[in-house]
Design a protein around this motif. Structure first.
Motif, PDB file in Angstrom:
ATOM      1  N   ASP A  59       0.851  -1.180   0.000  1.00  0.00           N
ATOM      2  CA  ASP A  59       0.000   0.000   0.000  1.00  0.00           C
ATOM      3  C   ASP A  59       0.898   1.245   0.000  1.00  0.00           C
ATOM      4  OD1 ASP A  59       0.979   0.145   2.572  1.00  0.00           O
ATOM      5  OD2 ASP A  59      -0.982   0.218   3.558  1.00  0.00           O
ATOM      6  N   HIS A  60       0.418   2.367   0.513  1.00  0.00           N
ATOM      7  CA  HIS A  60       1.195   3.606   0.481  1.00  0.00           C
ATOM      8  C   HIS A  60       1.887   3.895   1.810  1.00  0.00           C
ATOM      9  CE1 HIS A  60      -0.314   4.675  -3.479  1.00  0.00           C
ATOM     10  NE2 HIS A  60      -1.544   4.396  -3.076  1.00  0.00           N
ATOM     11  N   SER A  61       2.206   2.854   2.575  1.00  0.00           N
ATOM     12  CA  SER A  61       2.847   3.059   3.878  1.00  0.00           C
ATOM     13  C   SER A  61       4.150   3.831   3.761  1.00  0.00           C
ATOM     14  CB  SER A  61       3.103   1.701   4.556  1.00  0.00           C
ATOM     15  OG  SER A  61       1.911   1.089   4.970  1.00  0.00           O
ATOM     16  N   TRP A  62       4.975   3.495   2.761  1.00  0.00           N
ATOM     17  CA  TRP A  62       6.265   4.169   2.638  1.00  0.00           C
ATOM     18  C   TRP A  62       6.084   5.646   2.305  1.00  0.00           C
ATOM     19  CZ3 TRP A  62      10.676   4.589   4.495  1.00  0.00           C
ATOM     20  CH2 TRP A  62      11.746   5.212   3.832  1.00  0.00           C
ATOM     21  N   ASP A  63       5.109   5.982   1.494  1.00  0.00           N
ATOM     22  CA  ASP A  63       4.837   7.385   1.191  1.00  0.00           C
ATOM     23  C   ASP A  63       4.433   8.145   2.453  1.00  0.00           C
ATOM     24  OD1 ASP A  63       5.350   7.067  -1.530  1.00  0.00           O
ATOM     25  OD2 ASP A  63       3.264   6.526  -1.975  1.00  0.00           O
ATOM     26  N   VAL A  64       3.618   7.509   3.285  1.00  0.00           N
ATOM     27  CA  VAL A  64       3.197   8.137   4.538  1.00  0.00           C
ATOM     28  C   VAL A  64       4.405   8.318   5.464  1.00  0.00           C
ATOM     29  CG1 VAL A  64       1.771   7.877   6.613  1.00  0.00           C
ATOM     30  CG2 VAL A  64       0.851   7.223   4.384  1.00  0.00           C
ATOM     31  N   ILE A  65       5.255   7.293   5.549  1.00  0.00           N
ATOM     32  CA  ILE A  65       6.449   7.372   6.400  1.00  0.00           C
ATOM     33  C   ILE A  65       7.364   8.501   5.932  1.00  0.00           C
ATOM     34  CG2 ILE A  65       8.585   6.179   7.050  1.00  0.00           C
ATOM     35  CD1 ILE A  65       6.923   3.558   6.989  1.00  0.00           C
ATOM     36  N   LYS A  66       7.606   8.601   4.637  1.00  0.00           N
ATOM     37  CA  LYS A  66       8.465   9.669   4.114  1.00  0.00           C
ATOM     38  C   LYS A  66       7.882  11.044   4.433  1.00  0.00           C
ATOM     39  CE  LYS A  66       8.689   8.139  -0.157  1.00  0.00           C
ATOM     40  NZ  LYS A  66       9.062   8.104  -1.599  1.00  0.00           N
ATOM     41  N   LYS A  67       6.570  11.161   4.364  1.00  0.00           N
ATOM     42  CA  LYS A  67       5.927  12.446   4.630  1.00  0.00           C
ATOM     43  C   LYS A  67       6.096  12.851   6.092  1.00  0.00           C
ATOM     44  CE  LYS A  67       1.524  14.900   4.280  1.00  0.00           C
ATOM     45  NZ  LYS A  67       0.096  14.811   3.848  1.00  0.00           N
ATOM     46  N   VAL A  68       5.833  11.916   7.008  1.00  0.00           N
ATOM     47  CA  VAL A  68       5.939  12.270   8.433  1.00  0.00           C
ATOM     48  C   VAL A  68       7.399  12.468   8.834  1.00  0.00           C
ATOM     49  CG1 VAL A  68       3.755  11.172   9.074  1.00  0.00           C
ATOM     50  CG2 VAL A  68       5.873   9.840   9.187  1.00  0.00           C
ATOM     51  N   ALA A  69       8.313  11.736   8.208  1.00  0.00           N
ATOM     52  CA  ALA A  69       9.740  11.899   8.513  1.00  0.00           C
ATOM     53  C   ALA A  69      10.265  13.242   8.014  1.00  0.00           C
ATOM     54  CB  ALA A  69      10.547  10.764   7.897  1.00  0.00           C
ATOM     55  N   SER A  70       9.694  13.742   6.926  1.00  0.00           N
ATOM     56  CA  SER A  70      10.165  15.015   6.358  1.00  0.00           C
ATOM     57  C   SER A  70       9.741  16.208   7.193  1.00  0.00           C
ATOM     58  CB  SER A  70       9.636  15.178   4.927  1.00  0.00           C
ATOM     59  OG  SER A  70       8.220  15.364   4.925  1.00  0.00           O
ATOM     60  N   THR A  71       8.740  16.036   8.033  1.00  0.00           N
ATOM     61  CA  THR A  71       8.235  17.154   8.833  1.00  0.00           C
ATOM     62  C   THR A  71       8.474  16.974  10.335  1.00  0.00           C
ATOM     63  OG1 THR A  71       6.028  16.130   8.836  1.00  0.00           O
ATOM     64  CG2 THR A  71       6.476  17.786   7.149  1.00  0.00           C
ATOM     65  N   ASN A  72       9.079  15.855  10.724  1.00  0.00           N
ATOM     66  CA  ASN A  72       9.352  15.590  12.139  1.00  0.00           C
ATOM     67  C   ASN A  72      10.772  15.033  12.269  1.00  0.00           C
ATOM     68  OD1 ASN A  72       6.503  15.812  13.583  1.00  0.00           O
ATOM     69  ND2 ASN A  72       6.184  14.705  11.661  1.00  0.00           N
ATOM     70  N   GLU A  73      11.670  15.800  12.875  1.00  0.00           N
ATOM     71  CA  GLU A  73      13.070  15.387  12.951  1.00  0.00           C
ATOM     72  C   GLU A  73      13.278  14.144  13.808  1.00  0.00           C
ATOM     73  OE1 GLU A  73      15.470  18.615  14.184  1.00  0.00           O
ATOM     74  OE2 GLU A  73      15.177  19.780  12.338  1.00  0.00           O
ATOM     75  N   PHE A  74      12.334  13.846  14.702  1.00  0.00           N
ATOM     76  CA  PHE A  74      12.489  12.692  15.590  1.00  0.00           C
ATOM     77  C   PHE A  74      11.978  11.393  14.958  1.00  0.00           C
ATOM     78  CE2 PHE A  74       8.450  14.730  16.503  1.00  0.00           C
ATOM     79  CZ  PHE A  74       7.549  13.675  16.504  1.00  0.00           C
TER      80      PHE A  74
END
Length: 206
Positions: A59-74
């Protein structure tokens, strides 16, 4: 392992490692609950990290992970090049962790992220190497009889002469790292039960 996001240096207080498989709709809520738990422990975003390991989801899990990682340094994202299974994804995440303590939790919210606080307080107060969280409600959500399931687990672990374990756990960094070298090469619970003295392990009901 490929496609790593937001790799930082230095030891943090805690790392939360989550193997992810086809959980695009759950990831935001999971992160929100973990953040709330960390705030309850008086941790700032500089004190902890969340490592999301995409186990080759379709599914689009990796896209979601990349999005949240790009806006949250932790938040760190790791994507495996093929489906390796939960235990290998967990090992991959732990090997890239930077926390003094490492929590592993599933991605399906059958474990309550708020219970991370219970694990952390227990392992630090008792000065243990590993604490497993044994969740009663997980069995209820799955439509299983919790008492029967717990008894079955205890019997199997007695046969194999190992303590009760679960995929929801907190591990002291020095239990799995020798300096900067990550030691486990196999199933994480097999490594822990072979290398950690029983008196340094515990399980609590969450």
């Amino acid at each position: 392992i490929e496609n790593m996001q937001n790799i930082t240096q230095g030891l943090l207080k805690i790392s939360v490692v989550i193997p992810v498989y086809n959980s695009e709709t759950i990831i935001p809520e999971l992160i929100s609950r973990i953040k709330k738990t960390m705030e309850g422990l008086s941790f700032s975003s500089c004190d902890y990290e969340i490592i999301l390991v995409n186990d080759h989801s379709y599914d689009h899990s990796w896209d979601v992970i990349k999005k949240v990682a790009s806006t949250n340094e932790f938040i760190k994202g790791i994507s495996l090049s093929k489906n390796c299974g939960q235990w290998q994804a967990t090992l991959a995440g732990i090997s890239k962790s930077s926390g003094q303590y490492i929590v592993t939790i599933d991605d399906d919210l059958q474990y309550e992220p708020a219970d991370i606080a219970k694990l952390y307080k227990h392992i630090t107060s008792e000065k243990l190497k590993v604490v497993f969280g044994i969740p009663e409600r997980k069995y209820l959500l799955e439509g299983k009889n919790q008492q029967i399931s717990t008894i079955r687990k205890k019997i199997m672990h007695k046969i194999w002469n190992s303590p009760l374990t679960d995929s929801f756990r907190i591990i002291s960094r020095n239990a799995v790292f020798d300096g900067t070298t990550f030691m486990p090469k196999v199933f994480i619970d097999a490594f822990l039960t072979r290398h950690i003295a029983k008196e340094q392990m515990a399980h609590i009901t969450v």
